[in-house]
Design an enzyme around this catalytic site. Structure first.
Site, PDB file in Angstrom:
ATOM      1  N   SER A 176     -23.144  -0.465  13.187  1.00  0.00           N
ATOM      2  CA  SER A 176     -22.910  -0.860  11.800  1.00  0.00           C
ATOM      3  C   SER A 176     -22.223   0.287  11.076  1.00  0.00           C
ATOM      4  CB  SER A 176     -24.235  -1.184  11.113  1.00  0.00           C
ATOM      5  OG  SER A 176     -24.921   0.021  10.849  1.00  0.00           O
ATOM      6  N   LYS A 177     -21.922   0.034   9.824  1.00  0.00           N
ATOM      7  CA  LYS A 177     -21.251   1.031   8.967  1.00  0.00           C
ATOM      8  C   LYS A 177     -21.926   2.408   9.033  1.00  0.00           C
ATOM      9  CE  LYS A 177     -17.573   0.095   6.624  1.00  0.00           C
ATOM     10  NZ  LYS A 177     -16.597   0.826   7.398  1.00  0.00           N
ATOM     11  N   ARG A 178     -23.252   2.376   9.218  1.00  0.00           N
ATOM     12  CA  ARG A 178     -23.984   3.648   9.265  1.00  0.00           C
ATOM     13  C   ARG A 178     -23.449   4.567  10.361  1.00  0.00           C
ATOM     14  NH1 ARG A 178     -28.700   3.452  11.404  1.00  0.00           N
ATOM     15  NH2 ARG A 178     -28.459   1.327  12.136  1.00  0.00           N
TER      16      ARG A 178
END
Ligand code: GLU
Length: 495
Positions: A258-260
């Protein structure tokens, strides 16, 4: 599906955001599968969610597909005989399909309110009913009564009538094998919502059936939808395709990517300077392998050798270092000519240093530049910073730290004066890296300074920074007049 049926596969992104790594990998597998089997690759835009789908996202996805080099045989912009290829342009087809099912007694209108549905569910839970889905309340309403309630404007959805006693549903999956879903989980699910729009499970199957899709290759987050979709195929009387649900992609910490974890959209990788070929190669290996060990799988090999039996059912881990390694490999393997035309010139134009169609120098100059720039390029975005000093005329931009460390130092003036004199003796025709290096070579001894001091002073005067390509090659590219002019300009900066 008979093994002789020509392969037809589709990638069906929802334009609710950019094209992400997971979607790109799904697209690559569909494309490669079609190419390896002499089949047809279809791009379909699943934009039936009007609140989250945008035309802008559709354009971003099409652009990303083009950058990835995944050419589609049917779809937006190319057309095809099974179009249209945007679900919002196919609304009538879903309504027609639902009507046909209703006429055949395979679908029915349901008038239950949200409160009623919630109460039924709570009651089923309270009595520990193994069947907790829709309680089939409206299934047996007399068709004439249903028709008059619809005519009176009563809100309703349409539900599919799952045959009673249908039993467990076995999904044949090329990656997971046979996956059996408990019949108790199958209720008469909604196919058309109150507002007339189709649900995903319905629209997808109506389209996949109408488009003759033979293999559905997609992320395994859709495996749980598949038994419902099988119900729709059966109701439509359409052959059920082969499914291939591919594993999810994890970040280095083992959690879903994910974006993380950093950049996740295709365009972010393009903008960061990865080669499309390298990126496609890397993503293809996230869950598929040629032979368990080969890392470099060029596009043409992928398009020849891809097969579903080499797709792993285990999650794949995204490894940015491996992507970098593969990207480097592709850059290293390029000829200087290819590097010039496919990487360097486009980057010089993109960064505004050159103007497409009216290049500043002759072809030989660019090849000499490529010899200097290619070994220093790890990402495409490295090209412009490496080359910028060559495009600044007499006024190179000085890096202050480099000036302080190398020019504003004792001996720097002597070094520049000696360099000016030595370089001045080379004639224009002989202005080549070897002659330049030979002229500069005796200076340190001549003025009693270290090589490092002399050459770093000249380097900063010429290139603006102490980090630059080799001196002789840089000065050759700059040309004699600019080289001498830059020394004049740097002299006042010396101590
Ligand atoms: N539009 C769906 C998605 O993006 C397609 C899923 C499918 O391939 O059936 O997840």
């Amino acid at each position: 599906m008979s093994s002789t049926t020509p392969v037809r596969v589709r990638f069906a992104p929802s334009p609710t955001g950019k094209l992400h790594i997971g979607g790109a990998r799904t697209a690559i597998y569909n494309w490669a599968f079609a190419r390896a089997h002499g089949g047809t690759f279809i791009l379909r835009i699943d934009d039936t969610d009007p609140t989250r789908s945008t035309e802008e996202n559709t354009q971003v996805i099409l652009r990303a597909m083009r950058w990835l080099g995944l050419d589609w045989d049917e779809g937006p912009e190319v057309g095809g005989e099974f179009g249209p290829y945007r679900q919002t342009d196919r609304m009538q087809l879903y309504a027609d399909a639902a009507r046909r099912l209703a006429e055949q007694g395979k679908a029915y209108p349901c008038f239950c309110s949200a409160e009623r549905l919630a109460a039924d569910k709570a009651a089923a839970q309270a009595r520990k009913d193994p069947f907790q889905g829709y309680q089939r309340t409206c299934r047996d309403i007399d068709p004439a009564e249903a028709a008059s309630r619809i005519a009176a404007g009563e809100p309703h959805v349409w539900r599919i009538k799952v045959p009673l006693g249908r039993g467990d549903v076995t999904v044949r999956d090329a990656v997971h094998g046979d996956v059996v879903f408990d019949a108790k989980e199958l209720d008469d699910f909604v196919i058309i919502r109150t507002d007339g729009t189709p649900t995903y499970n319905f629209a997808t199957v109506v389209d996949d059936a109408a488009m003759g899709i033979t293999h559905v290759i997609r992320g395994d987050d859709h495996l749980s939808n598949t038994p419902r979709q099988v119900m729709v195929y059966e109701a439509l009387g359409a052959p059920v395709p082969t499914f291939a649900h591919i594993s999810m992609i994890l970040g280095p910490d083992g959690k879903k990517l994910s974006k993380r974890h950093g950049a996740t959209s295709v365009e972010e990788y393009r903008d960061a300077g990865y080669l499309s070929d390298a990126f496609v190669n890397y993503l293809a290996l996230l869950g598929w392998s040629l032979d368990g060990e080969t890392t470099i799988v060029p596009r043409d090999v992928l398009a020849r050798e891809f097969s579903l039996d080499h797709v792993s059912k285990n999650p794949a881990t995204f490894d940015p270092k491996k992507l970098d390694w593969i990207n480097n490999h592709y850059l290293d393997a390029m000829t200087e000519e290819d590097f010039t035309s496919q990487v360097m010139l486009p980057e010089l134009v993109r960064s505004g240093l050159e103007v497409a169609g009216s290049l500043v120098h002759d072809p030989g100059w660019y090849l000499a530049l490529a010899a200097v720039a290619k070994p220093r390029t790890k990402l495409l975005t490295d090209v412009a910073p490496i080359c910028r000093f060559l495009y600044e005329g007499d006024d190179v931009t000085f890096d202050e730290r480099s000036v302080a460390k190398n020019l504003a130092k004792e001996g720097a003036r002597e070094a520049l004066v000696a360099a000016r004199e030595a370089l001045g003796t080379i004639d224009e025709a002989g202005w080549k890296a070897e002659a330049i290096d030979a002229a500069l070579d005796p200076i340190p001894e001549g003025i009693g300074l270290s090589k490092r001091k002399v050459f770093q002073a000249v380097r900063v005067a010429e290139c603006g920074s102490q980090v630059s390509p080799p001196l002789g090659a840089s000065l050759e590219l700059l040309g004699k007049a600019t080289t001498l002019a830059r020394i004049e300009r740097a002299l006042p900066l010396t101590a």
